[in-house]
Every structure is written in C-alpha cells, then in structure tokens.
Design a protein around this motif. Structure first.
Motif, short mmCIF file in Angstrom:
data_model
loop_
_atom_site.label_atom_id
_atom_site.label_comp_id
_atom_site.label_asym_id
_atom_site.label_seq_id
_atom_site.Cartn_x
_atom_site.Cartn_y
_atom_site.Cartn_z
N VAL A 177 53.61 36.45 32.82
CA VAL A 177 54.88 35.15 32.49
C VAL A 177 53.89 33.92 32.70
O VAL A 177 53.32 33.68 33.60
CB VAL A 177 55.93 35.62 33.48
N THR A 178 54.28 32.96 31.74
CA THR A 178 53.70 31.59 32.14
C THR A 178 55.20 30.79 31.95
O THR A 178 55.91 30.98 31.25
CB THR A 178 52.86 31.25 31.08
N ASP A 179 55.28 29.99 33.00
CA ASP A 179 56.44 28.99 33.11
C ASP A 179 55.94 27.52 33.28
O ASP A 179 55.48 26.97 34.20
CB ASP A 179 57.29 29.44 34.19
N LEU A 180 56.00 26.86 32.22
CA LEU A 180 55.58 25.19 32.12
C LEU A 180 56.97 24.50 32.44
O LEU A 180 57.71 24.60 31.47
CB LEU A 180 55.08 24.88 31.00
N VAL A 181 56.81 23.82 33.42
CA VAL A 181 58.03 22.90 33.95
C VAL A 181 57.34 21.64 34.12
O VAL A 181 56.69 21.12 35.01
CB VAL A 181 58.84 23.38 35.04
N LEU A 182 57.95 20.62 33.09
CA LEU A 182 57.32 19.28 33.17
C LEU A 182 58.29 18.29 33.98
O LEU A 182 59.57 18.61 34.11
CB LEU A 182 57.13 18.71 31.89
N GLN A 236 51.98 38.10 37.15
CA GLN A 236 51.86 39.50 36.39
C GLN A 236 51.97 40.54 37.08
O GLN A 236 52.32 40.62 38.39
CB GLN A 236 50.25 39.45 36.01
N ALA A 237 52.65 41.68 36.50
CA ALA A 237 53.02 42.95 36.97
C ALA A 237 52.67 44.04 36.07
O ALA A 237 52.38 43.73 34.67
CB ALA A 237 54.45 42.93 37.33
N GLU A 238 52.31 45.25 36.45
CA GLU A 238 51.84 46.55 35.66
C GLU A 238 52.59 47.53 36.14
O GLU A 238 52.81 47.71 37.20
CB GLU A 238 50.23 46.80 35.81
N PHE A 264 64.04 43.28 37.48
CA PHE A 264 63.19 43.18 38.74
C PHE A 264 62.56 41.64 38.81
O PHE A 264 62.64 41.17 37.82
CB PHE A 264 62.00 44.00 38.84
N SER A 265 62.53 41.27 39.73
CA SER A 265 62.11 40.05 40.41
C SER A 265 60.46 39.62 40.25
O SER A 265 59.94 40.62 41.16
CB SER A 265 62.82 39.44 41.49
N LEU A 266 60.01 38.70 39.60
CA LEU A 266 58.56 38.31 39.42
C LEU A 266 58.51 37.03 40.08
O LEU A 266 58.93 35.98 39.59
CB LEU A 266 58.12 38.69 38.22
N ALA A 267 57.73 36.81 41.30
CA ALA A 267 57.32 35.65 41.86
C ALA A 267 56.37 35.04 40.91
O ALA A 267 55.17 35.37 40.92
CB ALA A 267 57.10 35.84 43.06
N THR A 314 63.55 36.76 36.74
CA THR A 314 64.24 37.89 36.38
C THR A 314 63.86 38.56 35.08
O THR A 314 63.91 37.87 34.40
CB THR A 314 65.64 37.82 36.79
N LEU A 315 63.54 39.81 35.25
CA LEU A 315 62.76 40.26 33.84
C LEU A 315 63.35 41.80 33.74
O LEU A 315 63.86 42.42 34.59
CB LEU A 315 61.32 40.43 33.71
#
Length: 476
Positions: free
Chosen positions: A322-327, A244-246, A185-188, A213-214
């Motif tokens: 989900v955490t996404d660190l993009v420098l 976050q999703a539950e 599924f897709s998570l924004a 996509t997870l």
C-alpha cells in the motif's frame, strides 16, 4: 520487478550463462506466404521461409520470431521474443486458471536452439534459423509454435500456406473462494524512506501516520514461505506513506484473485491495473492486481497492489503493498494578494531562439514586459492562486528523479531539442511586497509553476496562458 498491463522480462539477461551465435539459414531456402486465420477469418499474412528441420531433415515452414507475437496476441496470449538469448516468452492473461503441465527443466539454450516458456514453465526446446547471419531475421518452425498452442488448448490446423486457428485461448471462469466480502484487517503505514535517503525537506511536514482498512479473507493464514523478491516500487517521496503484509491461503491463485476482485469492489475500491512478473533463474511467477478507492480527496492518491504467487498446487501467497500519497494544502504564503499594481515579466527561450510573439527585446532569446493593466493583472493573479496540486520535491514513487519545473507529464514524447521557454513574473503590491512566480513550457507541454520554493503542477497551462494574454492582449 513489476510491470502494469505488460510483460516483465527484466530478469532474463541475468539468468543465462552464455549466448550462442546463430548460423545463417541455408541459401537454398525458399519464401512462402502464410495466411493466419482465426475462426475462419484471416487476421494476418506472414512472409515465411521453407527450409529443412535439422532434426527430422524434412522441409518445414519457418515464421519470423517477431511475427509470433502478433499471432499470440490474436489468440489471447501476451508474448515476447527475447533476441540473443533465444526465448519465446508466453503469458496467460492475469487470472487465467488454465493448468500448465510440463516435465521439462529450464536450462540455457544450446546453439541453434530456442526455448518456449509459458508463465515461467518450460514447455519445449526447438531449433531456429537466422537469415543473413547474426543480427538478421530469426525464424522459428511453425510446427513447434503450433505444438505449444495445442498444449494450451488453442487448436489449429496447418495446410500448405494457411495456419487455421480454431479459436482463442480457453479461459474458464474462476470460482471465488468462500468468505465474507466485508471482512477486513488494519495495516499501519509509515514514512521512513524519505528520511533515510536524505531527500529535500518539504515545505510542509508530511501528514501524520495513518492506518488503512483492507479486505482480508477469514481463511488466510501465516506461511513459512514468503516472496523471494519484491514486485513493488520503493516509495521515496516525502509525502508517501507505505505498508506491507503477507499471508497465505490454501486455494488456487485464480480463485483467490477472483475473491479479491469482489471484496475490493464491495469495500469501495475499483481495479486500476494488473501485471505479471517472471524470474527465470528462480522460476518464480507472480501476478498482481492494483486497486484504488473509488472516492478519495483530490490531494490524496492511495494505491493497493496485491501480488499472488502459487506455492505448491493448492497454496497461494498473497502480498499487500500500500502506498498513500497525501499532499499538504497549499501554503498561505504562496498566495498572491489582490493589491498588485504591476507585474514584471521576463521571457527566455532556453534553446536561445528568438521569441517572435513578444513586443520588446532586451537580449538574444530574452524579452521583458511590464504589465500594468488592472484586468490583465487580476486574471494573472487568479490563475496563479488557482493552482492547488503540489508537485513534491525529491524522488518519485517509481524511483525516477524529479525536480521542480522539469516535469512534462502531459507530453512525454516531445522531440529532442524542443524549445523550452521560461517566464519569470515578479508581482509588486501597493505595500512594497514582491512575489516571484516562474512558469516553464517545453514545446506544447506546460511544466511546473514555481511559487517561492514550492512547485505546483499546471498541466492545463492556466498560468502560462494568462501570462501570454497579459503580454500580448490575447490568448496564444
């Protein structure tokens, strides 16, 4: 509260109504050496005492509460003795599907009593002794510890002076639930927290919002029950996006976790950690698994924390965090041009100590050097321009404050009072431009390098080493 590869007991203090003072053990107690064996091999030797059981009034063996942690570790359990509130907290390994049954309800301990909990389930209440009064060694009756182990399937036998454990905690393999391992599924994700907190504006705008996509099992469904408290850190860096999703699934926790391990692996992730959290007030027990893409760009750090909690006998709540660190890429205006003719270097010891390795001294704890050698300048410029990893300003995703030039990630256990040195380098070019670079070092730790208003990580100390070579003519 979440702890990776460890035990979460942070909610303990807020859950009990009082703390009982423990009287000293009877002066007539005698010492006893206890040998602990596992599968016939001795693993520990404990200094115990023999004293009456206040319930049966029979002599029994008491072992130090802290030593119970070592015994538990040898049989595959995580353990913590919470002094003052008198709790023996035991945890099964993450993913263990052993069923824990007990009809006891948790309550604050009475005087001279301790409580044993396994994965937040109350197993028993038993007596304790404390030698030399409050603050002395706390002793638990071996019989009660053995009884809890027996209930968990850890069989043992006690003979005078020897506690013989037959084997480790049984850990039957979980059976993954059914479902296509490639279902997703897709998570924004979004970055809003940094703006709300008013953190410093980064030198380059954060990356555009992204969608990830997870894995998602087809059996998953929405649930009216949700996690009562979060186990996730608040992302507060300017460059972090989160989502976050539950969901819920009608299956055992261990079986759901087993499916996720396979699904994430099938979709190009690897497991980076696991954790457990307990809230004794609510009785909530949560397990978590951490995953990261096996391949991702050097400037990106994506992490997925999956939390699992039993809701009844056959329902599992699942939370994605989900955490996404993009420098951003290094700003072009932080690069030093090739036409540098000289570098003014000022070395200062923050503690005020003299720097014996420098050649000239202008003030106590401070030295100045002018570098004009073309080779030394070329090497120093190359070291500065070789830095690519930006250290974001503001607050880290773990919630602790960070400031440029003050992070010693490669040596967190430096002794208090360790000398901190700072090198300020001013690069002058043939066309009159000047570039200021500040490098810091604490003890043997290389800290951030500040170029203009941007901080870069330099764990290997490449800039500092090139600077010292330029000053001294040799690496230091």
């Amino acid at each position: 509260m979440k702890v990776v590869n460890g035990l979460s007991i942070g909610a303990v203090a807020s859950t009990l109504l009082f703390m009982a003072s423990i009287p000293a053990a009877d002066a007539a107690t005698t010492s006893q050496q206890v040998n602990v064996t596992l599968g016939g091999k001795q693993v520990l030797s404990l200094r115990a005492i023999v004293a009456p059981d206040p319930t049966s009034h029979q002599l029994t063996t008491w072992i130090p509460a802290q030593d119970v942690k070592d015994v538990a570790s040898d049989v595959g359990l995580s353990a913590e003795w919470v002094d003052g509130v008198n709790q023996l907290v035991l945890m099964l390994p993450v993913g263990n599907e052993l069923s824990i049954k007990s009809n006891l309800h948790y309550h604050a301990v009475k005087q001279d009593q301790f409580v044993t909990l396994v994965n937040s389930t109350t197993m028993q209440y038993g007596p304790l002794l404390q030698k030399n009064g409050t603050g002395g060694t706390t002793y638990l009756p071996l019989y009660y510890v053995k009884e809890t182990f027996d209930k968990l399937g850890i069989k043992s036998k006690w003979t005078t002076g020897t506690w013989a454990l037959a084997g480790k905690l049984p850990n039957p393999p979980a059976t993954p639930i059914s479902g296509d391992l490639n279902a997703t599924f897709s998570l924004a994700l979004a970055n809003t927290d940094a703006t709300k907190l008013g953190l410093p504006t980064p030198p380059v705008p954060p990356a555009a919002p992204v969608t990830v996509t997870l894995p998602m099992n087809p059996l998953f469904q929405t649930s009216s029950i949700s996690f009562t408290d979060t186990n996730d850190s608040l992302p507060m860096e300017d460059y972090i996006q989160s989502g976050q999703a539950e969901y819920a699934v009608n299956a055992h926790v261990a079986d759901v976790e087993a499916w996720f391990k396979k699904a994430y692996q099938a979709q190009g992730y690897h497991q980076t950690g696991s954790g457990q959290a307990i809230n004794f007030k609510t009785g909530d027990y949560t397990e978590s698994l951490d995953f990261a893409p096996t391949t991702q760009p050097a400037n990106q750090q994506m992490n997925v924390t999956m939390s699992f909690k039993a809701a009844g006998s056959d329902e599992t709540l699942i939370s994605y965090w989900v955490t996404d660190l993009v420098l951003p890429q290094r700003p072009a205006d932080t690069l030093i041009p090739a036409n540098v003719t000289q570098v003014d270097i000022t070395l200062a010891n923050q503690s005020g100590a003299q720097n014996a390795t420098t050649s000239s001294q202008s003030a106590a704890g401070t030295t100045d050097e002018l570098v004009t050698d073309p080779t030394a300048i070329k090497n120093l410029v190359a070291a500065v321009n070789g830095l690519t990893q930006i250290d974001p300003p503001g607050v880290s995703s773990g919630g602790s404050a960070s400031s440029s030039g003050a992070t010693a990630a490669n040596a967190p256990n430096q002794a208090t009072g360790t000398t901190q040195q700072q090198a300020t380098m001013v690069f002058s070019t043939t066309d009159g431009q000047k570039f200021t670079v500040v490098a810091n070092k604490r003890g043997q730790s290389y800290l951030d390098v500040q170029i203009g208003n941007v901080a870069f990580t330099d764990v290997a100390g490449s800039v500092w080493k090139a600077m010292k070579a330029a000053v001294n003519g040799a690496s230091s």
